[in-house]
Design an enzyme around this catalytic site. Sequence first.
Site, PDB file in Angstrom:
ATOM      1  N   ASP A   2       2.451   1.821   3.266  1.00 29.50           N
ATOM      2  CA  ASP A   2       3.485   0.883   3.742  1.00 29.50           C
ATOM      3  C   ASP A   2       4.841   1.474   3.371  1.00 29.50           C
ATOM      4  OD1 ASP A   2       1.692  -1.159   4.574  1.00 29.50           O
ATOM      5  OD2 ASP A   2       1.527  -1.886   2.504  1.00 29.50           O
ATOM      6  N   HIS A   8       0.879  -1.169   0.000  1.00 28.07           N
ATOM      7  CA  HIS A   8       0.000   0.000   0.000  1.00 28.07           C
ATOM      8  C   HIS A   8       0.916   1.218   0.000  1.00 28.07           C
ATOM      9  CE1 HIS A   8      -3.124  -2.808   1.800  1.00 28.07           C
ATOM     10  NE2 HIS A   8      -3.671  -2.330   0.707  1.00 28.07           N
TER      11      HIS A   8
HETATM   12  C1  GLO Z   1      -9.969  -6.534   0.861  1.00 30.24           C
HETATM   13  C2  GLO Z   1      -8.994  -6.582  -0.196  1.00 30.24           C
HETATM   14  C3  GLO Z   1      -7.653  -5.977   0.199  1.00 30.24           C
HETATM   15  C4  GLO Z   1      -6.869  -5.599  -1.026  1.00 30.24           C
HETATM   16  C5  GLO Z   1      -5.610  -4.843  -0.708  1.00 30.24           C
HETATM   17  C6  GLO Z   1      -4.888  -4.394  -1.953  1.00 30.24           C
HETATM   18  O1  GLO Z   1     -10.992  -7.155   0.859  1.00 30.24           O
HETATM   19  O2  GLO Z   1      -8.821  -7.895  -0.625  1.00 30.24           O
HETATM   20  O3  GLO Z   1      -6.926  -6.850   1.001  1.00 30.24           O
HETATM   21  O4  GLO Z   1      -6.526  -6.719  -1.748  1.00 30.24           O
HETATM   22  O5  GLO Z   1      -5.919  -3.741   0.076  1.00 30.24           O
HETATM   23  O6  GLO Z   1      -5.416  -3.251  -2.442  1.00 30.24           O
END
Ligand code: GLO
Length: 346
Positions: free
Chosen positions: A54, A51
Site C-alpha cells: 500500500d 500493507h
Molecule cells: C485475513 C486477514 C487479513 C490481515 C491483513 C493484515 O484473513 O485477516 O485481512 O488482517 O492482511 O495483515
Amino acid sequence: MAKAHTYKFCFGPWNLSEGADPYGPTTRSAQSFAWKLEQLKHLGFDAMMFHDDDVAPDIDAKSEAQIRKEAKELRKRLDGEGIIAEMVAPRLWFAPQTIDGAYTNNDPKCRQYAIDRSLRTLDIARILGTDLIVLWLAREGTYLREAKRGRRSVELLVEAVDKMLAHDKKVRIAIEPKPNEPMDHAYLPTIGHALAFAQLTCDSKRVGALIETAHCILAGLDPADEIDFAMSFDKLWSLHLNDQNGLKFDQDKPFASTNLRSAFNQVRVLEQNGYGKNGEYVCFDVHPFRTTKAEHWLAHLDNSRRTFLRLVEKARSFNEAKAKQLIADRDYQALDQMVIEHLLGR
Ligand code: GLO
Ligand code: MG
C-alpha cells in the site's frame, strides 16, 4: 472493572474492497488510495493499517531507495492529515515466490525472498513511525500434510522472525493467527500457538499477537476468551474486530453482525483488561457485502464503530453487583436472562 477510557479506531485500505469473490468480479469500481485516506478522517477514525505495497505499490519492481522515498512521502502526507500508521504488514501471499509458502517454502530462494521483503517492511514501518509489524501467515501451512515437515516449518518461522528482531531492535511483531483459508491447515492457528511460538524466538518480549474475531470463530474458539488469554500475557497488541457466521469461508462481517452477545463479551473483556491503555487501537477488519452499492461503501466501518461504542456503554452499565450475586448463588439461568435483557435494552 478498570477505569473508563476512550478508544482509538483504525482500518486498512483493503477494508474498502470492491466486492470480488472467488466466483465473480468486482461490484464497485476501484477508488484511489488518497480517497481511502480521506474517508478515514470523515469517519472519525484515528489510524490506518498498511500493507507494505500500500505504501510502495508494485514493491518488488522497486529499489530500496525508491521504497524509502515513497514511504517518506506517505509519512509526510499522514502527518499533514493527522493520521497515524498503526502497523505495517508484509503482503506475502500475492507473489509467485510465495505460492508454496513464504518463510516455510520448500525452496530456499523463495524463503529468502520472503525474508528480504519482510526486512524492507520493517524499514517502511520505521519511516511511518510505527514499531508494530503484523504477520498474518497466510500461506504458512499445508494443503497436503505430507508436503512439508511441521517441525522444520516451526524452525523456519523462528529463523525468519529472529532475523526481523535483529534487523530492528525496537520492532514488535504481532502474529495474527488464523486456522485455515487460504491453507487447509495453518501452522500458527490460534493465540495459544502464537504465544508459545514467541517463546522460541530470540527476544520473546517483542513477539505478541493480534486477535481477529472471525479467526477465533473459525478455530472453534471464543473470541472473548482468546482476548483474555492474550491479555493475561500482556501480549494483545492489536485487534481485528468483525464477525463470522460459523465454520464457513472468512466472512469479515461488520462487528456484531452475527452474534451480538459474543460481541458484547468481547467488548466487556477489553474493558476489564484495559485494552487501549498502552496505545493499542481497535481495528475493524470488515468488508462491505458484495451487494453494497458504491454510495453505501463506508457503512460497514461506520456501523462497526457505532456498535462497538454502544457495546462499551452496555459493558459499563452492566449490573456487575447483581451478576456477582447470581454467580455466588450459582443461578446461571438468571444470569443468562439478565444478559439477554440488558442487551435487549432493559
Ligand atoms: C485475513 C486477514 C487479513 C490481515 C491483513 C493484515 O484473513 O485477516 O485481512 O488482517 O492482511 O495483515
Ligand atoms: Mg485480519
